[in-house]
Design an enzyme around this catalytic site. Sequence first.
Site, PDB file in Angstrom:
ATOM      1  N   SER A   1     -76.578  -4.722   6.257  1.00 40.77           N
ATOM      2  CA  SER A   1     -76.170  -5.428   7.365  1.00 40.77           C
ATOM      3  C   SER A   1     -76.384  -4.731   8.665  1.00 40.77           C
ATOM      4  CB  SER A   1     -74.919  -6.236   6.957  1.00 40.77           C
ATOM      5  OG  SER A   1     -74.731  -6.816   6.091  1.00 40.77           O
TER       6      SER A   1
ATOM      7  N   LYS B   1     -77.771 -13.452   8.496  1.00 41.08           N
ATOM      8  CA  LYS B   1     -76.361 -12.889   7.994  1.00 41.08           C
ATOM      9  C   LYS B   1     -75.023 -13.148   8.951  1.00 41.08           C
ATOM     10  CE  LYS B   1     -73.863 -10.847   5.097  1.00 41.08           C
ATOM     11  NZ  LYS B   1     -74.131  -9.116   4.671  1.00 41.08           N
TER      12      LYS B   1
ATOM     13  N   LYS C   1     -67.258  -4.976  10.820  1.00 44.99           N
ATOM     14  CA  LYS C   1     -68.425  -4.371  11.406  1.00 44.99           C
ATOM     15  C   LYS C   1     -69.386  -5.651  11.525  1.00 44.99           C
ATOM     16  CE  LYS C   1     -71.958  -3.636   8.873  1.00 44.99           C
ATOM     17  NZ  LYS C   1     -72.800  -3.233   7.630  1.00 44.99           N
TER      18      LYS C   1
END
Length: 300
Positions: free
Chosen positions: A96, A170, A238
């Site tokens: 990611s 995502k 994050k």
Amino acid sequence: MTNSTHIAFLGIGLMGAPMARRLLQAGYPVTVWNRTVSKADALADIGGVPAASIAEAVRGADIVISMLEAGPAVAAVMQAALPNLVPAALWVDMSSTRQSEAQQSHALLAEHGRHFIDAPVSGGVAGAQAGTLAIMAGGSAPDFAQAEAVLAVLGRAMLVGPAGSGQVAKLCNQLIVGATLNIVAEALLLAQAAGADPQAVRAAIRGGFAESKILDMHGQRMLERNFLPGGQVRSQLKDMHNIAHAAQAAGINLPLAQLVTQRYESIASAYPNADHSAALLALEQLNPGQRLGQGPDRLP
């Protein structure tokens, strides 16, 4: 069954280990590398070939899969691997990262005649073990077609646009996940504080419009106070920061995303490795004296 496509798998962590294991079980020859060598060595018992270096891992690989912590780690590993990639190698980054980082990876590999797909995943460790991950891919149609059979071993893959688009998808996923985790925590704490049985409330609203995997899985985690990690607070945070970067680049304001980010920031230093359902702990900090459930906290 033995498949002829040679795979290099870089990053044998919480998610990478079960993913690499599934590829080996499907008959693919897989060379594995991890910064902590013992994690790669653990796959030797089922045919994984541990590599002592990144260069050794990618040498001869048709497809390179990276599952690393963040964009800077992907960039560093890619730079180390580049001189040893076979001509026309396909790099599938399942980490990611930011959209811009995926686009930079694509440009770097294209400059050297190699190919790139960003293909981040959702589904957690359980999905990685079961081969049911949601895989969001960004890249060209021919490159996706080359990777499709491999990705099918890991879950359900869909091409959502050009390079970088997988990371956008995502982030959309993680925005929904992060916000819903916080709302489920609020709903269950409200139920208890107002005198209802939160376990019964959760059961009663399931099957209605509030039903979701998060209410099912993470709602139960919260009631049990089980914060042992699938997803992690630090990973969710994050992703929330990457969502902010994507929103800024797109010129839009996401006020709810900002609130969710603040909730995770409030517990990140104390519980970085806890499951992201620890959003409940952030909520309880705002409500002194309120605590969902009766059991002790299960924390990593």
